[in-house]
Design an enzyme around this catalytic site. Sequence first.
Site, PDB file in Angstrom:
ATOM      1  N   ASN A 108      46.302  15.609   3.303  1.00 30.29           N
ATOM      2  CA  ASN A 108      45.916  15.527   1.895  1.00 30.29           C
ATOM      3  C   ASN A 108      46.792  14.447   1.259  1.00 30.29           C
ATOM      4  O   ASN A 108      47.974  14.666   1.027  1.00 30.29           O
ATOM      5  CB  ASN A 108      46.149  16.890   1.222  1.00 30.29           C
ATOM      6  CG  ASN A 108      45.918  16.839  -0.277  1.00 30.29           C
ATOM      7  OD1 ASN A 108      45.438  15.843  -0.816  1.00 30.29           O
ATOM      8  ND2 ASN A 108      46.271  17.923  -0.959  1.00 30.29           N
TER       9      ASN A 108
ATOM     10  N   LYS B  40      46.705  13.255  -1.630  1.00 32.99           N
ATOM     11  CA  LYS B  40      46.929  13.468  -3.076  1.00 32.99           C
ATOM     12  C   LYS B  40      46.702  12.160  -3.832  1.00 32.99           C
ATOM     13  O   LYS B  40      45.870  11.342  -3.424  1.00 32.99           O
ATOM     14  CB  LYS B  40      48.310  14.075  -3.321  1.00 32.99           C
ATOM     15  CG  LYS B  40      48.534  15.319  -2.448  1.00 32.99           C
ATOM     16  CD  LYS B  40      49.731  16.124  -2.811  1.00 32.99           C
ATOM     17  CE  LYS B  40      49.820  17.341  -1.889  1.00 32.99           C
ATOM     18  NZ  LYS B  40      50.925  18.220  -2.237  1.00 32.99           N
TER      19      LYS B  40
ATOM     20  N   HIS C 256      43.242  23.611  -4.737  1.00 34.41           N
ATOM     21  CA  HIS C 256      44.635  23.253  -4.451  1.00 34.41           C
ATOM     22  C   HIS C 256      45.515  23.718  -5.623  1.00 34.41           C
ATOM     23  O   HIS C 256      45.103  23.660  -6.778  1.00 34.41           O
ATOM     24  CB  HIS C 256      44.770  21.743  -4.244  1.00 34.41           C
ATOM     25  CG  HIS C 256      46.098  21.382  -3.654  1.00 34.41           C
ATOM     26  ND1 HIS C 256      47.242  21.338  -4.414  1.00 34.41           N
ATOM     27  CD2 HIS C 256      46.472  21.110  -2.377  1.00 34.41           C
ATOM     28  CE1 HIS C 256      48.268  21.036  -3.619  1.00 34.41           C
ATOM     29  NE2 HIS C 256      47.821  20.892  -2.382  1.00 34.41           N
TER      30      HIS C 256
ATOM     31  N   GLU D 135      47.855  22.374  -7.072  1.00 39.72           N
ATOM     32  CA  GLU D 135      48.106  21.345  -8.097  1.00 39.72           C
ATOM     33  C   GLU D 135      46.931  21.270  -9.072  1.00 39.72           C
ATOM     34  O   GLU D 135      47.119  20.941 -10.242  1.00 39.72           O
ATOM     35  CB  GLU D 135      48.382  20.001  -7.414  1.00 39.72           C
ATOM     36  CG  GLU D 135      49.786  20.008  -6.813  1.00 39.72           C
ATOM     37  CD  GLU D 135      49.958  19.152  -5.567  1.00 39.72           C
ATOM     38  OE1 GLU D 135      49.095  18.314  -5.286  1.00 39.72           O
ATOM     39  OE2 GLU D 135      50.983  19.348  -4.884  1.00 39.72           O
TER      40      GLU D 135
ATOM     41  N   GLU E 173      49.030  27.814   1.167  1.00 42.07           N
ATOM     42  CA  GLU E 173      50.096  26.899   0.772  1.00 42.07           C
ATOM     43  C   GLU E 173      50.963  27.552  -0.312  1.00 42.07           C
ATOM     44  O   GLU E 173      50.577  27.554  -1.489  1.00 42.07           O
ATOM     45  CB  GLU E 173      49.496  25.606   0.202  1.00 42.07           C
ATOM     46  CG  GLU E 173      48.580  24.879   1.153  1.00 42.07           C
ATOM     47  CD  GLU E 173      48.412  23.407   0.782  1.00 42.07           C
ATOM     48  OE1 GLU E 173      48.559  22.573   1.681  1.00 42.07           O
ATOM     49  OE2 GLU E 173      48.159  23.097  -0.403  1.00 42.07           O
TER      50      GLU E 173
ATOM     51  N   GLY F 169      56.036  20.048  -1.043  1.00 42.22           N
ATOM     52  CA  GLY F 169      56.824  18.875  -1.411  1.00 42.22           C
ATOM     53  C   GLY F 169      58.296  19.144  -1.643  1.00 42.22           C
ATOM     54  O   GLY F 169      59.011  18.308  -2.181  1.00 42.22           O
TER      55      GLY F 169
ATOM     56  N   SER G 147      55.342  21.488   3.156  1.00 47.54           N
ATOM     57  CA  SER G 147      56.471  20.876   3.881  1.00 47.54           C
ATOM     58  C   SER G 147      56.321  20.952   5.400  1.00 47.54           C
ATOM     59  O   SER G 147      57.309  21.173   6.109  1.00 47.54           O
ATOM     60  CB  SER G 147      57.796  21.489   3.419  1.00 47.54           C
ATOM     61  OG  SER G 147      58.013  21.214   2.044  1.00 47.54           O
TER      62      SER G 147
ATOM     63  N   GLY H   1      50.789  17.236   3.253  1.00 51.45           N
ATOM     64  CA  GLY H   1      50.855  16.306   2.125  1.00 51.45           C
ATOM     65  C   GLY H   1      51.694  15.098   2.483  1.00 51.45           C
ATOM     66  O   GLY H   1      51.238  14.162   3.138  1.00 51.45           O
ATOM     67  N   GLY H   2      52.958  15.116   2.084  1.00 51.77           N
ATOM     68  CA  GLY H   2      53.849  13.965   2.242  1.00 51.77           C
ATOM     69  C   GLY H   2      53.842  13.346   3.631  1.00 51.77           C
ATOM     70  O   GLY H   2      53.755  12.121   3.784  1.00 51.77           O
TER      71      GLY H   2
HETATM   72  P1  13P Z   1      53.602  18.713   1.406  1.00 52.30           P
HETATM   73  O1  13P Z   1      53.268  18.620   2.872  1.00 52.30           O
HETATM   74  O2  13P Z   1      53.991  17.409   0.802  1.00 52.30           O
HETATM   75  O3  13P Z   1      54.554  19.818   1.133  1.00 52.30           O
HETATM   76  O4  13P Z   1      52.226  19.097   0.635  1.00 52.30           O
HETATM   77  C1  13P Z   1      51.471  20.164   1.095  1.00 52.30           C
HETATM   78  C2  13P Z   1      50.183  20.182   0.372  1.00 52.30           C
HETATM   79  O5  13P Z   1      50.131  20.452  -0.810  1.00 52.30           O
HETATM   80  C3  13P Z   1      48.974  19.814   1.130  1.00 52.30           C
HETATM   81  O6  13P Z   1      47.827  20.114   0.424  1.00 52.30           O
END
Ligand code: 13P
Length: 254
Positions: A10, A12, A98, A100, A168, A174, A214, A235-236
């Site tokens: 993802n 983002k 999600h 967020e 999640e 993150g 993470s 994510g990251g």
């Molecule tokens: P991180 O891997 O950056 O923690 O993000 C996870 C996430 O929100 C994937 O949708």
Amino acid sequence: MARKIMIAGNWKMNGLLEDGVALAKGVAAEVKKMGKPECEFLVCPPFTLLTSVKKALRGAKVALGAQDCHFTEKGAHTGDISPVMLKDAGCQYVITGHSERRADHGESNELICKKSQAAYDAGLKVIICIGETLAERDAGKTIDVCSAQILGSVPETATSSNTVIAYEPVWAIGTGKTPTAKDVEDVHAAVRKVLAKKLGKGNANKMRILYGGSVKPANAKEFLSLPDVDGALIGGASLKVEDFINIAKNAGCC
Ligand code: 13P
């Protein structure tokens, strides 16, 4: 039947044309090298990059997904993107719910359910996200919150073919913090029970439940070898070809 591991990125709100295309090409090249990987790969770039990433992925076994959609096909909804448009742009998947979006846009379980249904109607598969906040976790409400999110956000028409769940924990996203492997397995097993009640045992046993929050190359094996963890939503670490691919390798994809 064994559930096929999914390795999903993802991105983002990250990526301009040049670096987004380079990232997609890098992932495509590495996945091609794997030949017939054991896992299903997916990348979810921002809307602006869908078409160019689709081209960059040509010939590689990497699916394309979007990060959100509206719950109607078309009309007067300035700034929104419909699932039909996503399908038209070459997406196979869309992420809904999600944390967020739940936090930044006040999205409710009911809205997420409507978006997910609209995505099925457009022929998309959906990754429906759930997860508790730190306050909810500290209050011992993790399973209750996740169960309520499953019951409210997952349409009655969900099946193991059109839906993937992603657990999640909000506080793990993150932050570099993660739950213990036991905590993750406990939540995934509880979620599968709720899915069984809602959708029947057959669907629940075949439905993939991803862990997100993470995920890195160093912890991928620990999480992805748990019996009820069927992949990762990253994510990251999905923004670096090497990290994304090493997560897959450490998870035993090739
Ligand atoms: P991180 O891997 O950056 O923690 O993000 C996870 C996430 O929100 C994937 O949708």
